[in-house]
Design an enzyme around this catalytic site. Structure first.
Site, mmCIF file in Angstrom:
data_model
loop_
_atom_site.group_PDB
_atom_site.id
_atom_site.type_symbol
_atom_site.label_atom_id
_atom_site.label_comp_id
_atom_site.label_asym_id
_atom_site.label_seq_id
_atom_site.Cartn_x
_atom_site.Cartn_y
_atom_site.Cartn_z
ATOM 1 N N LYS A 1 -30.990 -34.238 43.164
ATOM 2 C CA LYS A 1 -32.371 -33.782 43.550
ATOM 3 C C LYS A 1 -32.320 -32.964 44.817
ATOM 4 O O LYS A 1 -32.950 -31.943 44.856
ATOM 5 C CB LYS A 1 -33.375 -35.181 43.887
ATOM 6 C CG LYS A 1 -33.751 -35.868 42.664
ATOM 7 C CD LYS A 1 -34.418 -37.106 42.808
ATOM 8 C CE LYS A 1 -34.481 -37.754 41.469
ATOM 9 N NZ LYS A 1 -34.995 -38.990 41.747
ATOM 10 N N GLN B 1 -36.073 -43.491 46.112
ATOM 11 C CA GLN B 1 -35.240 -43.592 44.823
ATOM 12 C C GLN B 1 -35.126 -45.113 44.443
ATOM 13 O O GLN B 1 -35.115 -45.996 45.279
ATOM 14 C CB GLN B 1 -33.884 -42.877 45.112
ATOM 15 C CG GLN B 1 -32.940 -43.061 43.818
ATOM 16 C CD GLN B 1 -33.383 -42.211 42.918
ATOM 17 O OE1 GLN B 1 -33.744 -40.857 43.201
ATOM 18 N NE2 GLN B 1 -33.291 -42.651 41.622
ATOM 19 N N ASP C 1 -43.756 -38.470 42.596
ATOM 20 C CA ASP C 1 -42.986 -39.211 41.390
ATOM 21 C C ASP C 1 -44.095 -39.287 40.470
ATOM 22 O O ASP C 1 -44.109 -39.814 39.241
ATOM 23 C CB ASP C 1 -42.538 -40.490 41.685
ATOM 24 C CG ASP C 1 -40.783 -40.190 41.705
ATOM 25 O OD1 ASP C 1 -40.322 -39.280 41.102
ATOM 26 O OD2 ASP C 1 -40.166 -40.880 42.206
#
Ligand code: NAP
Length: 282
Positions: A53, A97, A120
């Site tokens: 990422k 995460q 997200d």
């Protein structure tokens, strides 16, 4: 004859486009777009995802703020950081995460990410907005699938779509996106009575199960579009999807490979969501 939907190629061309837009944003607004990535602990798979990422951010010109917290981080420390990032004017998107170490309450922590920075698209607000077909930040993997369908001008309106899997991060938002795109959608899961019968009805079949080569040729209608979200290892340790690609491909009009299919699209859509979040914030 089937046609491959090449996610690697599509992701690469989308990243070029996103990079151009990110640059224009900086010129217009006098600031760089920022994404904060929070990793707690040292799960090797999570470390790889986070590194990828951060690399993608560099590639498209987004400034990344990486926070590596020790595995024994306490809830209040994580929450303090998230509150700070929520307030920070340099941060357009926040990503924690997952999975977090077991002693942490993920749900409570994730609630501290403001809806407009939830790149997200996992928050109840963003999922709710998606369910109502109103402007939201959409979960990256299913949003990537929609881009793949669009890249081949695959019609969804009036088509019968079957999604196998109902997780909050893939199956459920996938089904909502397909409903919003005017498909008639069936969602299957481990309690579905006759999975083969349901799958055989699909003009568009999306597999998000997490079981190697689970979708076999006898489950696929001739001419179907097959999208394979799964990432698994086969009996020889080789990367494979949820679809038995070799035997299914000849029945399909379009099919995605694994690797090189949906996978590369996910991080690209994260970059896109971060850009979108910045544009909406101004
Ligand atoms: P998950 O949370 O484990 O969900 C799997 C879903 O499959 C569940 O809804 C489950 O049903 C269903 N299922 C399991 N066994 C089944 C069976 N025998 N018949 C029918 N349905 C069955 O997994 P996920 O997070 O959605 O991920 C799915 C796959 O996509 C995994 O391989 C994952 O690695 C991959 N993935 C890829 C990307 C990417 O970037 N390409 C991103 C995310 C995930 P129940 O709900 O009834 O248990």
């Amino acid at each position: 004859m089937y046609e491959l939907i090449d996610g690697k190629q599509l992701a690469a061309s989308m990243r070029v486009e996103i990079a151009e837009n990110v640059k224009k944003f900086a010129q217009k607004n006098g600031r760089q777009i920022g994404l904060a990535v929070v990793l707690v602990g040292d799960n090797p798979a999570s470390q790889v995802y986070v590194n990828n990422k951060i690399k993608a951010c560099e590639q498209v010109g987004i400034k990344s703020f990486a926070y590596y917290l020790p595995a024994d981080t306490q809830q209040d420390k994580l929450e303090d950081l998230l509150k700070e990032l929520a307030e920070s004017s340099a941060v357009d998107g926040i990503l924690v995460q997952l999975p977090l170490p077991g002693h942490l309450d993920s749900e409570r922590a994730l609630k501290l990410i403001p809806t407009e920075k939830d790149v997200d698209g996992f928050s109840a607000e963003n999922i709710g907005k998606l369910a109502m077909n109103s402007e939201s930040l959409v979960a990256c993997t299913p949003n990537g699938v929609m881009q793949m369908l669009a890249s081949k001008n695959i019609e969804t309106r009036g088509k019968k779509a079957v999604v196998v899997g109902r997780s909050n991060i893939v199956g459920r938002p996938m089904a909502l996106l397909l409903i919003n795109a005017d498909a008639t959608v069936t969602v299957c899961h481990s309690r579905t009575k006759d999975l083969k019968k349901e799958c055989l009805e699909a003009d568009i079949l999306v597999a998000a199960i997490g079981k190697a080569k689970f979708i076999t040729a006898d489950m696929v209608k001739k001419g179907a579009v097959v999208i394979d979200v799964g990432i698994n290892r086969d009996e020889n340790g080789k990367l494979c999807g949820d679809v038995d690609f070799e035997n299914v491909k000849d029945k399909c009009s379009y099919i995605t490979p694994v690797p090189g299919g949906v996978g590369p699209m996910t991080i690209t859509m994260l970059m896109y969501n971060t850009y979108l979040a910045a544009v909406r914030r101004g």
